[in-house]
Scaffold this active site. Structure first.
Site, PDB file in Angstrom:
ATOM      1  N   ALA A 107      56.747  15.702  15.005  1.00 34.59           N
ATOM      2  CA  ALA A 107      55.451  16.131  15.534  1.00 34.59           C
ATOM      3  C   ALA A 107      55.067  15.591  16.904  1.00 34.59           C
ATOM      4  O   ALA A 107      54.188  16.146  17.553  1.00 34.59           O
ATOM      5  CB  ALA A 107      54.359  15.784  14.526  1.00 34.59           C
ATOM      6  N   ALA A 108      55.671  14.479  17.360  1.00 32.74           N
ATOM      7  CA  ALA A 108      55.205  13.884  18.619  1.00 32.74           C
ATOM      8  C   ALA A 108      55.636  14.731  19.814  1.00 32.74           C
ATOM      9  O   ALA A 108      56.710  15.308  19.782  1.00 32.74           O
ATOM     10  CB  ALA A 108      55.786  12.475  18.772  1.00 32.74           C
ATOM     11  N   PRO A 109      54.806  14.824  20.844  1.00 33.08           N
ATOM     12  CA  PRO A 109      53.535  14.119  21.025  1.00 33.08           C
ATOM     13  C   PRO A 109      52.322  14.743  20.332  1.00 33.08           C
ATOM     14  O   PRO A 109      51.235  14.189  20.368  1.00 33.08           O
ATOM     15  CB  PRO A 109      53.354  14.160  22.547  1.00 33.08           C
ATOM     16  CG  PRO A 109      54.084  15.389  22.987  1.00 33.08           C
ATOM     17  CD  PRO A 109      55.236  15.551  22.056  1.00 33.08           C
ATOM     18  N   GLY A 111      51.597  18.479  20.176  1.00 30.66           N
ATOM     19  CA  GLY A 111      51.149  19.808  20.606  1.00 30.66           C
ATOM     20  C   GLY A 111      50.938  20.745  19.430  1.00 30.66           C
ATOM     21  O   GLY A 111      49.855  21.328  19.266  1.00 30.66           O
ATOM     22  N   GLU A 130      56.403  11.459  12.879  1.00 30.61           N
ATOM     23  CA  GLU A 130      57.348  11.295  13.988  1.00 30.61           C
ATOM     24  C   GLU A 130      58.226  10.091  13.683  1.00 30.61           C
ATOM     25  O   GLU A 130      57.737   9.015  13.359  1.00 30.61           O
ATOM     26  CB  GLU A 130      56.582  11.095  15.303  1.00 30.61           C
ATOM     27  CG  GLU A 130      57.420  10.626  16.471  1.00 30.61           C
ATOM     28  CD  GLU A 130      58.605  11.544  16.841  1.00 30.61           C
ATOM     29  OE1 GLU A 130      58.443  12.776  16.847  1.00 30.61           O
ATOM     30  OE2 GLU A 130      59.682  10.996  17.109  1.00 30.61           O
ATOM     31  N   ARG A 135      56.905   7.065  20.049  1.00 32.86           N
ATOM     32  CA  ARG A 135      56.360   8.430  20.103  1.00 32.86           C
ATOM     33  C   ARG A 135      55.326   8.657  18.991  1.00 32.86           C
ATOM     34  O   ARG A 135      54.383   9.430  19.151  1.00 32.86           O
ATOM     35  CB  ARG A 135      57.487   9.457  20.003  1.00 32.86           C
ATOM     36  CG  ARG A 135      58.362   9.495  21.253  1.00 32.86           C
ATOM     37  CD  ARG A 135      59.527  10.476  21.108  1.00 32.86           C
ATOM     38  NE  ARG A 135      59.143  11.863  20.946  1.00 32.86           N
ATOM     39  CZ  ARG A 135      58.848  12.701  21.923  1.00 32.86           C
ATOM     40  NH1 ARG A 135      58.906  12.296  23.174  1.00 32.86           N
ATOM     41  NH2 ARG A 135      58.512  13.955  21.681  1.00 32.86           N
ATOM     42  N   ASP A 174      59.864  21.403  14.061  1.00 30.79           N
ATOM     43  CA  ASP A 174      60.063  21.679  15.489  1.00 30.79           C
ATOM     44  C   ASP A 174      61.156  20.698  15.912  1.00 30.79           C
ATOM     45  O   ASP A 174      60.894  19.661  16.519  1.00 30.79           O
ATOM     46  CB  ASP A 174      58.744  21.426  16.231  1.00 30.79           C
ATOM     47  CG  ASP A 174      58.805  21.836  17.683  1.00 30.79           C
ATOM     48  OD1 ASP A 174      59.541  22.786  18.001  1.00 30.79           O
ATOM     49  OD2 ASP A 174      58.123  21.208  18.509  1.00 30.79           O
ATOM     50  N   CYS A 227      63.204  24.494  21.281  1.00 28.63           N
ATOM     51  CA  CYS A 227      62.935  24.918  22.659  1.00 28.63           C
ATOM     52  C   CYS A 227      64.266  25.087  23.381  1.00 28.63           C
ATOM     53  O   CYS A 227      64.415  24.700  24.521  1.00 28.63           O
ATOM     54  CB  CYS A 227      62.011  23.938  23.370  1.00 28.63           C
ATOM     55  SG  CYS A 227      62.710  22.301  23.529  1.00 28.63           S
TER      56      CYS A 227
HETATM   57  C1  LIG Z   1      60.725  19.126  20.081  1.00 27.40           C
HETATM   58  S1  LIG Z   1      60.145  17.526  19.829  1.00 27.40           S
HETATM   59  C2  LIG Z   1      58.638  17.782  18.997  1.00 27.40           C
HETATM   60  C3  LIG Z   1      57.495  18.308  19.812  1.00 27.40           C
HETATM   61  C4  LIG Z   1      56.221  18.427  19.022  1.00 27.40           C
HETATM   62  N1  LIG Z   1      56.412  19.212  17.818  1.00 27.40           N
HETATM   63  C5  LIG Z   1      55.081  19.006  19.828  1.00 27.40           C
HETATM   64  O1  LIG Z   1      54.826  20.217  19.707  1.00 27.40           O
HETATM   65  O2  LIG Z   1      54.414  18.253  20.542  1.00 27.40           O
HETATM   66  C6  LIG Z   1      61.169  16.928  18.564  1.00 27.40           C
HETATM   67  C7  LIG Z   1      60.799  15.592  17.978  1.00 27.40           C
HETATM   68  O3  LIG Z   1      61.772  15.234  16.990  1.00 27.40           O
HETATM   69  C8  LIG Z   1      61.966  13.835  17.033  1.00 27.40           C
HETATM   70  N2  LIG Z   1      63.282  13.489  16.457  1.00 27.40           N
HETATM   71  C9  LIG Z   1      64.379  12.998  17.084  1.00 27.40           C
HETATM   72  N3  LIG Z   1      65.367  12.780  16.211  1.00 27.40           N
HETATM   73  C10 LIG Z   1      64.902  13.114  15.000  1.00 27.40           C
HETATM   74  C11 LIG Z   1      65.458  13.098  13.685  1.00 27.40           C
HETATM   75  N4  LIG Z   1      66.702  12.696  13.453  1.00 27.40           N
HETATM   76  N5  LIG Z   1      64.657  13.491  12.677  1.00 27.40           N
HETATM   77  C12 LIG Z   1      63.413  13.921  12.881  1.00 27.40           C
HETATM   78  N6  LIG Z   1      62.847  13.969  14.112  1.00 27.40           N
HETATM   79  C13 LIG Z   1      63.579  13.582  15.147  1.00 27.40           C
HETATM   80  C14 LIG Z   1      61.857  13.495  18.504  1.00 27.40           C
HETATM   81  O4  LIG Z   1      61.525  12.134  18.679  1.00 27.40           O
HETATM   82  C15 LIG Z   1      60.777  14.457  18.992  1.00 27.40           C
HETATM   83  O5  LIG Z   1      59.522  13.840  18.985  1.00 27.40           O
END
Ligand SMILES: C[S@@+](CC[C@H](N)C(=O)[O-])C[C@H]1O[C@@H](n2cnc3c(N)ncnc32)[C@H](O)[C@@H]1O
Length: 467
Positions: A107-109, A111, A130, A135, A174, A227
């Site tokens: 979920a981070a940050p 949005g 998250e 984060r 996401d 994305c």
């Molecule tokens: C695309 S970003 C999320 C953006 C967020 N949903 C938004 O709309 O602001 C993906 C997130 O997954 C986290 N992430 C990284 N490795 C992960 C893992 N193994 N399991 C779950 N989350 C992970 C990252 O730290 C990051 O914050």
């Protein structure tokens, strides 16, 4: 921008030469700037803004302001979010109609969490998680500023959710991805891209989905998004979820003029691609799936919390002081919890579930943090100042000018006019609460959270909402 040759080969194969040329041209252009309003707090629309067609509260801005120096940004009046991501609203509005328990897993940050919190039906609960510690703090900050009481923020690995079997009606994944949608604004994303990394990403995404699948109720909705543009992390993974985990891929109604692209692998299941040469945004892939099986009529929420794994240490129960229960509206609808001297109001409907979440997960924030008990003093929490359910008229208010508001957000000393009463005062800017100060007469102690303060001394020319 020099794109990796493997990326060029693979993506032109996927999109076709003609589309790929247009796509590359779009990558050379500036990224559009957009924000989404928090309509529970602020309804003014920025000047010269154009609505984002698939969002009820999203707007493209004509200029790129410096958001850091806008007090309304810090007060949670809007969130800066690229436009294609706002499409999550359509998936939620079309498939989630009753009060639901939703998990935003990556979920981070924040949005998509702040968006979900604005569009979920009344009476829903959002668990925003998250895995990365730093984060997750930003996620908590953004959700506290958004001000909705129906939230829990956690900092866990997807595998930690295993014991929360069939708890969630909706899960948004996401997922972390190869970030091809970031190429336009982030050279590092281009430099780090490789075919091997795409492979690592789709494999990790499948692990994440496997870890979390048991938490989704039968009949529950999974919203899967990335994305990035390649097929492995997108269509191929959606097909894998449907076939391996067991789900139906659902259509989302869209308008022709939104310019959304469908499935690029020639399969006939619906997916939604936002390509930067066809839709004004940075890029998004989204699919909606319904887990096989009937939704159970038995309510999970009524399950008793399991015994506390951490030893069920009996803490001396601290009773919540009666007076603070008057600080939010409809206080009977909340459970009043005292945890380590912190008073929280948490939606009563979900008290049992909160117990289960607490046993399984590391919780950073939940409901509304009301105050800290310091001896006989009740120190109001910043979360209360930000809350959309805070009761008006409890604290005296002092209006700040723009310069005073920025100074407050930098955690500098505040001087209030002599007629402001002593004690805790709610500071406002353009009628919107910014936070608390304790007025001790000759000066006021600034209670803005230290870790959130603006660190720069610069003052910008462009504001989203000019003075
Ligand atoms: C695309 S970003 C999320 C953006 C967020 N949903 C938004 O709309 O602001 C993906 C997130 O997954 C986290 N992430 C990284 N490795 C992960 C893992 N193994 N399991 C779950 N989350 C992970 C990252 O730290 C990051 O914050």
């Amino acid at each position: 921008m020099n794109l990796p040759s493997d990326f060029i080969r693979r993506t032109s194969q996927l999109m076709g030469e003609e589309q790929f040329t247009l796509f590359c041209e779009a990558l050379q252009r500036e990224t559009p700037v957009s924000i989404r309003m928090n309509e529970r707090k602020f309804s003014q629309i920025p000047q010269d803004a154009r609505p984002v067609a698939w969002s009820s509260a999203g707007y493209y801005l004509s200029v790129r302001p410096t958001f850091t120096f806008d007090p309304l940004f810090h007060a949670g009046c809007y969130y800066v979010q690229e436009a294609s991501s706002m499409f999550v609203e359509q998936a939620l509005r079309q498939y989630v109609h009753a009060p639901s328990v939703m998990l935003d897993l990556c979920a981070a940050p924040g949005g998509k969490s702040t968006l979900a919190r604005s569009v979920l039906p009344e009476g829903s609960l959002l668990v925003a998680n998250e895995v990365m510690r730093n984060r997750s703090q930003v996620l908590a900050e953004n959700l506290i500023k958004w001000g909705h009481p129906g939230v829990v923020v956690t900092n866990n690995d997807p595998a930690d959710f295993a014991e929360l079997e069939q708890v969630f009606d909706v899960i948004l994944t996401d997922v972390p991805c190869s970030g091809e949608g970031m190429f336009r604004k982030d050279q590092v994303a281009v430099d780090e891209w490789s075919v091997d990394n795409v492979t690592l990403c789709w494999q990790r995404q499948q692990r994440i989905l496997r870890d979390i699948w048991g938490c989704l109720k039968p009949g529950g909705i999974l919203i899967y998004s990335t994305c990035t543009f390649n097929r492995e992390e997108n269509e191929d993974n959606v097909q894998w979820i449907a076939e391996e985990l067991g789900a139906e891929i659902l259509p989302v109604e869209v308008k022709e003029d939104w310019g959304i692209t469908g499935n690029l692998i020639g399969a006939d299941f619906p997916v939604y691609r936002f390509l930067p040469h066809k839709t004004v945004g940075e890029g998004l892939f989204l699919a909606v799936l319904r887990k096989h099986g009937e939704a159970s009529s038995e309510e999970n929420l009524s399950q008793k919390p399991k015994k506390n794994k951490k030893g069920d240490k009996r803490q001396k129960e601290v009773v919540c002081p009666k007076e603070v229960k008057d600080w939010i509206n409809d206080s009977d609808e909340y459970e009043w919890l005292v945890e380590d001297s912190l008073v929280r109001a948490f939606p009563k409907t979900y008290t049992e579930l909160y117990g289960r979440l607490k046993n399984a997960l590391k919780i950073l924030h939940a409901g509304v943090a009301i105050c800290s008990l310091k001896g006989k003093d009740f120190l109001p929490e910043h979360s209360l100042a930000m809350s959309t359910v805070r009761k008006e008229g409890i604290f005296p208010e002092a209006v700040l000018s723009y310069e005073q508001a920025v100074a407050y957000l930098r955690k500098e000393a505040v001087t209030l006019s002599p007629e402001v009463p002593r004690g805790y005062v709610l500071l406002t800017y353009r009628g919107i609460p910014l936070g608390f100060a304790k007025n001790i007469g000759n000066r006021a102690n600034n209670l803005y959270p230290q870790e959130w303060r603006i660190r720069s001394g610069y003052l910008p020319e462009n504001l989203v909402f000019p003075l």
